[in-house]
Design a protein around this motif. Sequence first.
Motif, PDB file in Angstrom:
ATOM      1  N   GLU A  25      -9.813  13.188  -5.195  1.00 37.37           N
ATOM      2  CA  GLU A  25     -10.166  12.429  -6.383  1.00 37.37           C
ATOM      3  C   GLU A  25      -8.924  11.921  -7.131  1.00 37.37           C
ATOM      4  O   GLU A  25      -8.905  10.810  -7.641  1.00 37.37           O
ATOM      5  N   GLN A  26      -7.893  12.734  -7.166  1.00 39.29           N
ATOM      6  CA  GLN A  26      -6.675  12.347  -7.891  1.00 39.29           C
ATOM      7  C   GLN A  26      -5.974  11.148  -7.251  1.00 39.29           C
ATOM      8  O   GLN A  26      -5.127  10.523  -7.880  1.00 39.29           O
ATOM      9  N   ASP A  27      -6.329  10.831  -6.018  1.00 45.28           N
ATOM     10  CA  ASP A  27      -5.706   9.706  -5.317  1.00 45.28           C
ATOM     11  C   ASP A  27      -6.562   8.441  -5.327  1.00 45.28           C
ATOM     12  O   ASP A  27      -6.164   7.408  -4.786  1.00 45.28           O
ATOM     13  N   HIS A  28      -7.743   8.523  -5.945  1.00 46.11           N
ATOM     14  CA  HIS A  28      -8.642   7.362  -5.919  1.00 46.11           C
ATOM     15  C   HIS A  28      -8.037   6.133  -6.586  1.00 46.11           C
ATOM     16  O   HIS A  28      -8.143   5.022  -6.075  1.00 46.11           O
ATOM     17  N   GLU A  29      -7.403   6.341  -7.731  1.00 47.73           N
ATOM     18  CA  GLU A  29      -6.869   5.192  -8.464  1.00 47.73           C
ATOM     19  C   GLU A  29      -5.799   4.474  -7.632  1.00 47.73           C
ATOM     20  O   GLU A  29      -5.810   3.242  -7.509  1.00 47.73           O
ATOM     21  N   ASP A  30      -4.883   5.236  -7.053  1.00 46.05           N
ATOM     22  CA  ASP A  30      -3.840   4.620  -6.221  1.00 46.05           C
ATOM     23  C   ASP A  30      -4.451   3.941  -4.999  1.00 46.05           C
ATOM     24  O   ASP A  30      -3.977   2.886  -4.560  1.00 46.05           O
ATOM     25  N   CYS A  65       0.818  -1.225   0.000  1.00 47.80           N
ATOM     26  CA  CYS A  65       0.000   0.000   0.000  1.00 47.80           C
ATOM     27  C   CYS A  65       0.846   1.267   0.000  1.00 47.80           C
ATOM     28  O   CYS A  65       0.582   2.195  -0.761  1.00 47.80           O
ATOM     29  N   GLY A  66       1.869   1.305   0.846  1.00 48.70           N
ATOM     30  CA  GLY A  66       2.689   2.509   0.912  1.00 48.70           C
ATOM     31  C   GLY A  66       3.542   2.697  -0.329  1.00 48.70           C
ATOM     32  O   GLY A  66       3.927   3.819  -0.648  1.00 48.70           O
ATOM     33  N   ALA A  67       3.840   1.600  -1.019  1.00 51.10           N
ATOM     34  CA  ALA A  67       4.582   1.712  -2.280  1.00 51.10           C
ATOM     35  C   ALA A  67       3.664   2.180  -3.396  1.00 51.10           C
ATOM     36  O   ALA A  67       4.071   2.923  -4.284  1.00 51.10           O
ATOM     37  N   THR A  68       2.422   1.772  -3.335  1.00 54.38           N
ATOM     38  CA  THR A  68       1.455   2.116  -4.385  1.00 54.38           C
ATOM     39  C   THR A  68       0.880   3.511  -4.182  1.00 54.38           C
ATOM     40  O   THR A  68       0.667   4.244  -5.144  1.00 54.38           O
ATOM     41  N   ALA A  69       0.617   3.853  -2.937  1.00 55.41           N
ATOM     42  CA  ALA A  69       0.012   5.157  -2.637  1.00 55.41           C
ATOM     43  C   ALA A  69       0.696   5.787  -1.421  1.00 55.41           C
ATOM     44  O   ALA A  69       0.119   5.891  -0.343  1.00 55.41           O
ATOM     45  N   PRO A  70       1.936   6.232  -1.614  1.00 56.32           N
ATOM     46  CA  PRO A  70       2.670   6.838  -0.490  1.00 56.32           C
ATOM     47  C   PRO A  70       2.014   8.129  -0.002  1.00 56.32           C
ATOM     48  O   PRO A  70       2.272   8.559   1.127  1.00 56.32           O
ATOM     49  N   GLN A  71       1.184   8.722  -0.844  1.00 50.88           N
ATOM     50  CA  GLN A  71       0.491   9.950  -0.419  1.00 50.88           C
ATOM     51  C   GLN A  71      -0.635   9.636   0.577  1.00 50.88           C
ATOM     52  O   GLN A  71      -1.171  10.536   1.207  1.00 50.88           O
ATOM     53  N   LEU A  72      -0.981   8.340   0.700  1.00 54.70           N
ATOM     54  CA  LEU A  72      -2.068   7.948   1.607  1.00 54.70           C
ATOM     55  C   LEU A  72      -1.592   7.066   2.758  1.00 54.70           C
ATOM     56  O   LEU A  72      -2.116   7.176   3.877  1.00 54.70           O
ATOM     57  N   TYR A  73      -0.659   6.171   2.487  1.00 52.28           N
ATOM     58  CA  TYR A  73      -0.293   5.146   3.472  1.00 52.28           C
ATOM     59  C   TYR A  73       1.195   5.186   3.802  1.00 52.28           C
ATOM     60  O   TYR A  73       2.034   5.413   2.931  1.00 52.28           O
ATOM     61  N   ASP A  74       1.472   4.918   5.070  1.00 53.69           N
ATOM     62  CA  ASP A  74       2.856   4.823   5.525  1.00 53.69           C
ATOM     63  C   ASP A  74       2.922   3.652   6.501  1.00 53.69           C
ATOM     64  O   ASP A  74       1.904   3.017   6.786  1.00 53.69           O
ATOM     65  N   TYR A  75       4.105   3.378   7.024  1.00 49.69           N
ATOM     66  CA  TYR A  75       4.293   2.228   7.912  1.00 49.69           C
ATOM     67  C   TYR A  75       4.861   2.669   9.251  1.00 49.69           C
ATOM     68  O   TYR A  75       5.647   3.617   9.310  1.00 49.69           O
ATOM     69  N   ASP A  76       4.483   1.964  10.304  1.00 50.92           N
ATOM     70  CA  ASP A  76       5.098   2.238  11.601  1.00 50.92           C
ATOM     71  C   ASP A  76       6.424   1.483  11.693  1.00 50.92           C
ATOM     72  O   ASP A  76       6.879   0.884  10.710  1.00 50.92           O
ATOM     73  N   ASP A  77       7.064   1.520  12.850  1.00 47.81           N
ATOM     74  CA  ASP A  77       8.391   0.906  12.996  1.00 47.81           C
ATOM     75  C   ASP A  77       8.380  -0.590  12.719  1.00 47.81           C
ATOM     76  O   ASP A  77       9.399  -1.176  12.368  1.00 47.81           O
ATOM     77  N   GLU A  78       7.230  -1.208  12.914  1.00 46.64           N
ATOM     78  CA  GLU A  78       7.108  -2.643  12.659  1.00 46.64           C
ATOM     79  C   GLU A  78       6.722  -2.952  11.213  1.00 46.64           C
ATOM     80  O   GLU A  78       6.585  -4.128  10.854  1.00 46.64           O
ATOM     81  N   GLY A  79       6.494  -1.909  10.440  1.00 46.67           N
ATOM     82  CA  GLY A  79       6.092  -2.112   9.056  1.00 46.67           C
ATOM     83  C   GLY A  79       4.595  -2.257   8.869  1.00 46.67           C
ATOM     84  O   GLY A  79       4.122  -2.491   7.754  1.00 46.67           O
ATOM     85  N   ILE A  80       3.866  -2.135   9.976  1.00 48.81           N
ATOM     86  CA  ILE A  80       2.408  -2.191   9.871  1.00 48.81           C
ATOM     87  C   ILE A  80       1.915  -0.847   9.341  1.00 48.81           C
ATOM     88  O   ILE A  80       2.341   0.212   9.803  1.00 48.81           O
ATOM     89  N   ALA A  81       1.037  -0.931   8.367  1.00 45.17           N
ATOM     90  CA  ALA A  81       0.609   0.280   7.667  1.00 45.17           C
ATOM     91  C   ALA A  81      -0.443   1.056   8.440  1.00 45.17           C
ATOM     92  O   ALA A  81      -1.146   0.521   9.306  1.00 45.17           O
ATOM     93  N   TYR A  82      -0.537   2.333   8.088  1.00 47.47           N
ATOM     94  CA  TYR A  82      -1.625   3.184   8.565  1.00 47.47           C
ATOM     95  C   TYR A  82      -1.849   4.291   7.542  1.00 47.47           C
ATOM     96  O   TYR A  82      -0.956   4.601   6.752  1.00 47.47           O
ATOM     97  N   ALA A  83      -3.041   4.841   7.560  1.00 47.24           N
ATOM     98  CA  ALA A  83      -3.345   5.972   6.689  1.00 47.24           C
ATOM     99  C   ALA A  83      -2.826   7.222   7.378  1.00 47.24           C
ATOM    100  O   ALA A  83      -3.328   7.609   8.433  1.00 47.24           O
ATOM    101  N   HIS A  84      -1.793   7.819   6.800  1.00 42.97           N
ATOM    102  CA  HIS A  84      -1.078   8.854   7.555  1.00 42.97           C
ATOM    103  C   HIS A  84      -1.755  10.215   7.542  1.00 42.97           C
ATOM    104  O   HIS A  84      -1.465  11.064   8.368  1.00 42.97           O
ATOM    105  N   ARG A  85      -2.682  10.454   6.621  1.00 46.44           N
ATOM    106  CA  ARG A  85      -3.281  11.794   6.538  1.00 46.44           C
ATOM    107  C   ARG A  85      -4.177  12.093   7.735  1.00 46.44           C
ATOM    108  O   ARG A  85      -4.287  13.240   8.158  1.00 46.44           O
ATOM    109  N   ASP A  86      -4.860  11.095   8.236  1.00 47.28           N
ATOM    110  CA  ASP A  86      -5.797  11.337   9.346  1.00 47.28           C
ATOM    111  C   ASP A  86      -5.512  10.386  10.513  1.00 47.28           C
ATOM    112  O   ASP A  86      -6.426  10.044  11.269  1.00 47.28           O
TER     113      ASP A  86
END
Length: 74
Positions: free
Chosen positions: A48-53, A17-38
């Motif tokens: 809208e421009q981020d929907h495809e990713d 997810c973070g590789a596909t949509a880094p503008q939306l998702y990132d990883y914590d220290d364990e590599g578990i993802a989270y949506a970083h914007r909120d």
Amino acid sequence: AYYTWIDRETCIACGVCGATAPQLYDYDDEGIAYAHRDNNKGNLKVDEQDHEDMFDSSDGCPTESVIIKEQKET
Ligand code: F3S
């Protein structure tokens, strides 16, 4: 409108997810993802421009942990 967050209980830190949509998702220290914007709350509308990713991330996640909803998470 779409809202997105990660189910951190089922994420296996695969890294798609973070590789596909880094503008939306990132990883914590364990590599578990989270949506970083909120802070993974799922209460911020996705541009809208981020929907495809966003959908590509969801399709690519092996554990279906990329959550997409048309309503805000409450
Ligand atoms: Fe986790 Fe799926 Fe992303 S397993 S790292 S939420 S693609």
